[in-house]
Design an enzyme around this catalytic site. Structure first.
Site, PDB file in Angstrom:
ATOM      1  N   GLY B 287       0.829  -1.203   0.000  1.00  0.00           N
ATOM      2  CA  GLY B 287       0.000   0.000   0.000  1.00  0.00           C
ATOM      3  C   GLY B 287       0.867   1.258   0.000  1.00  0.00           C
ATOM      4  CB  SER B 288       0.167   4.619   1.336  1.00  0.00           C
ATOM      5  OG  SER B 288      -1.011   4.794   0.598  1.00  0.00           O
ATOM      6  CB  THR B 289       4.462   1.486   3.498  1.00  0.00           C
ATOM      7  OG1 THR B 289       3.982   0.286   2.905  1.00  0.00           O
ATOM      8  CG2 THR B 289       3.784   1.699   4.826  1.00  0.00           C
TER       9      THR B 289
END
Lengths: 116, 577
Positions: B287-289
Site C-alpha cells: 500500500g502507501s508505505t
C-alpha cells in the site's frame, strides 16, 4: 656315632635365643644376600600392590567427584534456567502492575542524568 | 634295558618335541587368527552380544539475547528405554511402567514384545517419573540422560528462535537456521547387563557440545514490541500482526514479534499457522508505505523537487479505465503534501514522471522481489513482475503499492536504507557465536548496495518527518523526538471473488527515530483490523509506544546531540558471559 647323639641331646636342651644366635652366625653370605634380595623384592611387590590399590581407590574417588561435578553443573544450569524463567519480563511486569500497583512512567517522568 | 624299547630315547624325545611344537604351532596360529586378524570383528560381535549402544540427543548450545540473557538452554532429562530380550515379564513390566509414565499399558506391552534389541519407552520424562522408574528396578528397563530443550521465556521471540524436536534437531527459526553450529558431536551411551541382571550404562566417549549463540535481539525491546503489538491486535480485533525493530545502520534485528504467538515448549500442540514467522514468510501488498520507494526514485533522478506542485484532481484519477481515489479530496499540493497526506492521485502522477523502467530499477534495487538474505529460514521473496509484463494500469497501481507483494522484513529493510543515508543493509538475527573452545566469532553488518545518495536520503527524511508532524502518521509522533515514517493501508485481495475486499485491509506504519540520527527503524503491520482502520490510526500508535519505551531503555534522551547518542551506543553492545 655317640658324640653325634650327645650333641643332638645338647642342642635340644639349648634355649631358643641361643639357637637363633648360632643359626644367625651360621648363615652364609650368599644366603644373606638372597634373603635381602627376596626382602627387597617382597617390599617392591607390596609397594606395587599398595600403589595399585591406591590408583584404583583414587580412580573411584575421581569418578565419584566427576559424577558430583556433572550433577552440580546440571543443577547450576537448572537454577540458571529457573532464574531466567523468573526474570521473564512478562511475569515481572504482571507482578509489578498487579501486586505492586506500578504503572508506566509518563512522558517527562524519566530524567536522564549525565555521568559526572 | 634301553634296547628293549626299540627306539633310542633321544629320538623319542625329538618326536615328542616335534609333536608338541606342531600342536603349539596350531594353537599359536589359531590364536594369531583370533587375536590379531579377526580381533576387531570378533570383539565387536562379542560386545554386540552383551553391550547395546544407545544414541541420544547431542548437547545443544545455549541461546542468549544480545546482552547475554538466557533464552534457550539444554538440560539433561532422563529417557526410559528397554532391551525387550532382557525383560522377564512384559505384561507385569508394562503395567508397572504405565502407572508411573501415564501411558497406555498396551502401547508399552507392544514395545516390550518387540523383536528389536532396543526400544524407547518414553523420552525426556519428568525428574519425578525418572525417580519412580529407577525405584521399580525392572529387569531390562533402564534410564539414560538426554538433552532436553527448555525455553524459559516461553513465547518470547518464539517465531524468531523457533524450536528443536525431541531429537534435539532444530525444526524452525534460528534453531533450524543454525543447526550445524548449535548441535554438538554425536553422543551415545553403552549399556550392559551387570552381574545382578540390572542395566548399567556409561557415556561411550566425550563429545563436544554445540556452540552458544548470541542473538541481535534484546529481551527488553522484544518484550515491549510483543506487548504493544498484542494489545493493538486485541484492541482492533485483528487477525494477526507483526512488529520489527531494527538498527538501521547495522541491520541488527532488535525485536521481531508476531501475534498470535506460541510457546515453543508446546509446539506440537500449536497450529502451524500460529508458528509461521509472518514477518518474512507472508508477502502483502504494501500500500502507501511503498510510496517511499517511489519518492526515493523521483528525488534521486531529480524528476521531482520537494516543493513541486501536483494537482489532486479533486480526489480521483483514471488510469487505464480504472479510477484511483484519494481518501480525501485535494486540490494543488506540493510533493511534500503528496507524501504527508498520502495522496494516491499525486503518487500516480509522480509515478508517470518516473516511468516504468526506472521505477522497476529502483524497486529491485531496494531489494523487492528477492529475499533479503536474513539468517532465518522460510523467507519469501515477494512478487514484482518485470515491466514487459505490466499492464496499462501497473505503473499507477505500483505507485500506490499495489501489484507488488513484499514481506514486512523487505519493507523495513527499504526504510532502513533511507534512515542510514542510502545503503541497503542485510538484516540479521545472529550477533555472535561462542564456540566450545571459548573463542567468540562476531558477525558483521553487510551493506548489499547503495540505493540512493545521502543527499536524497536527507531530503526524503525531511519529507517523512512531515508525514508524522502534520500528515497521516501523526499517531506516531513522539514528544521530544523527530520521527520519520510512512503510513499504509492496503486492501486485501479476496481469494473468493478475485477482487480487492472492501472490508479487509492491512494497516502499516514504518519509520525511524530519531530522524536526525536514527537508532531505531520500526515496522508495525496489523492484518485485518475490524471497523474503520487506517495505518495511521491502528499501526502508528504502536510504533510510538515501542519507540518511546525502547528509547528510554537505550537511554537515548529526547532532543539530543549526535555526539551524545554516539557516546551512548556502547550501552547496547553485547555482553558475553
Amino acid at each position: 656315632m655317640a658324640p653325634e647323639v650327645r650333641s643332638g641331646s645338647i642342642q635340644q636342651e639349648l634355649p631358643f635365643g641361643v639357637r637363633a644366635r648360632r643359626a644367625k652366625r651360621g648363615l652364609s653370605p650368599e644366603l644373606k644376600q638372597k634373603l635381602i634380595v627376596c626382602g627387597v623384592l617382597l617390599l617392591g611387590l607390596l609397594f606395587y600392590v599398595w600403589q595399585h590399590i591406591q590408583v584404583v581407590r583414587l580412580g573411584y574417588q575421581i569418578e565419584r567427584h566427576r559424577a558430583a561435578q556433572a550433577s552440580l553443573t546440571q543443577e547450576g544450569k537448572g537454577l540458571r534456567m529457573e532464574l531466567s524463567r523468573l526474570r521473564s519480563l512478562k511475569r515481572v511486569e504482571e507482578f509489578a502492575r498487579r501486586e505492586l500497583g506500578m504503572v508506566n512512567p509518563r512522558p517527562g517522568q524519566i530524567i536522564q542524568l549525565e555521568e559526572p | 634295558m634301553t634296547a628293549s624299547f626299540g627306539t633310542p630315547p633321544r629320538a623319542r624325545i625329538a618326536v615328542l618335541a616335534v609333536l608338541l611344537a606342531a600342536l603349539l604351532g596350531v594353537v599359536g596360529a589359531r590364536l594369531y587368527v583370533i587375536q590379531i586378524i579377526r580381533h576387531e570383528r570378533l570383539g565387536t560381535r562379542a560386545e554386540g552380544q552383551y553391550e547395546r549402544r544407545i544414541p541420544v540427543a547431542a548437547k545443544r548450545g545455549t541461546i542468549y539475547d544480545r546482552r547475554g540473557r538466557m533464552l534457550v538452554i539444554t538440560l539433561d532429562a532422563a529417557s526410559v528405554f528397554a532391551h525387550p530380550g532382557l525383560v522377564q515379564d512384559p505384561s507385569a513390566t508394562a503395567t508397572r511402567l504405565a502407572r508411573v509414565l501415564k501411558l497406555p499399558v498396551r502401547e508399552i506391552q507392544a514395545k516390550l514384545r518387540s523383536d528389536q534389541p532396543f526400544v524407547w519407552i518414553q523420552r525426556q520424562v519428568d525428574p519425578e517419573q525418572a525417580e519412580a522408574v529407577s525405584r521399580l528396578s525392572l529387569p531390562g528397563v533402564g534410564l539414560v540422560p538426554e538433552g532436553k530443550r527448555y525455553y524459559p521465556k516461553k513465547d518470547l521471540a518464539a517465531h524468531l528462535i523457533g524450536f528443536a524436536g525431541v531429537d534435539n534437531r532444530g525444526l524452525e527459526g534460528l534453531e533450524l537456521a543454525y543447526e550445524r553450529l548449535l548441535t554438538g558431536g554425536p553422543r551415545s551411551f553403552v549399556s550392559r547387563v551387570d552381574a545382578r541382571g540390572s542395566i548399567v550404562f556409561r557415556e561411550s566417549k566425550e563429545t563436544h557440545p554445540g556452540a552458544d549463540l548470541y542473538l541481535t535481539i534484546d529481551e527488553v525491546i522484544q518484550h515491549v514490541a510483543e506487548r504493544e503489538l498484542d494489545a493493538a491486535v486485541r484492541r482492533s480485533g485483528a487477525r494477526a500482526g507483526t512488529a520489527i525493530v531494527m538498527d538501521p545502520t547495522t541491520g541488527e534485528i532488535l525485536a521481531l514479534a508476531n501475534s498470535p504467538a506460541y510457546n515453543p515448549s508446546a509446539y506440537a500442540s500449536t497450529s502451524p499457522a500460529f508458528r509461521r514467522n509472518r514477518a518474512l514468510t507472508d508477502p502483502y501488498e504494501p500500500g502507501s508505505t511503498f510510496k517511499l520507494v517511489l519518492a526515493a526514485a523521483a528525488l534521486e533522478e531529480r524528476l521531482v523537487r520537494p516543493d513541486d506542485l501536483f494537482y489532486g484532481e479533486e480526489g480521483a484519477i483514471e488510469v487505464a479505465g480504472v479510477t484511483i481515489r484519494d481518501h480525501e479530496k485535494h486540490g494543488w499540493m506540493t510533493f511534500r503534501d503528496v507524501m504527508a497526506f498520502s495522496s494516491n492521485v499525486g503518487a500516480v502522477k509522480v509515478g508517470m514522471k518516473v516511468g516504468k523502467e526506472r521505477f522497476y530499477s529502483y524497486i529491485t534495487s531496494f531489494g523487492f522481489g528477492v529475499p533479503t538474505g536474513v539468517d532465518l529460514p522460510g523467507e519469501n521473496h515477494g512478487v514484482i513482475r518485470q515491466p514487459r509484463h505490466w499492464s496499462q494500469l501497473s505503473l499507477g497501481a505500483l505507485s500506490i503499492g499495489h501489484e507488488i507483494s513484499a514481506t514486512a522484513l523487505q519493507m523495513i529493510s527499504a526504510m532502513s536504507a533511507v534512515a542510514n543515508g542510502g545503503s541497503l543493509i542485510r538484516p540479521r538475527a545472529l550477533l555472535a557465536v561462542r564456540h566450545p573452545d571459548g573463542s567468540v566469532e562476531e558477525t558483521r553488518p553487510l551493506a548489499v548496495r547503495r540505493v540512493i545518495s545521502s543527499e536524497t536520503a536527507r531530503t526524503l527524511t525531511s519529507i517523512l518527518t512531515e508525514v508524522v508532524e502534520r500528515g497521516t502518521g501523526q499517531g506516531a509522533a513522539l514528544p521530544g523526538y523527530r520521527v520519520a515514517g510512512k503510513t499504509g493501508t492496503a486492501q486485501k485481495l479476496d481469494r473468493e471473488t478475485g477482487r480487492y475486499s472492501p472490508t479487509k485491509v492491512v494497516a502499516f506504519f514504518v519509520g525511524y527515530v530519531p530522524a536526525e540520527d536514527p537508532r531505531l527503524a520500526i515496522l508495525v503491520m496489523v492484518d485485518e483490523p475490524q471497523g474503520i482502520a487506517w495505518g495511521g490510526t491502528v499501526a502508528a500508535p504502536v510504533f510510538r509506544e515501542i519507540a518511546r519505551e525502547t528509547l528510554n531503555y537505550l537511554a537515548s534522551p529526547p532532543v539530543t546531540s549526535p555526539e551524545r547518542v554516539a557516546g551512548r551506543r556502547d550501552e547496547a553492545s553485547p555482553r558475553f558471559n
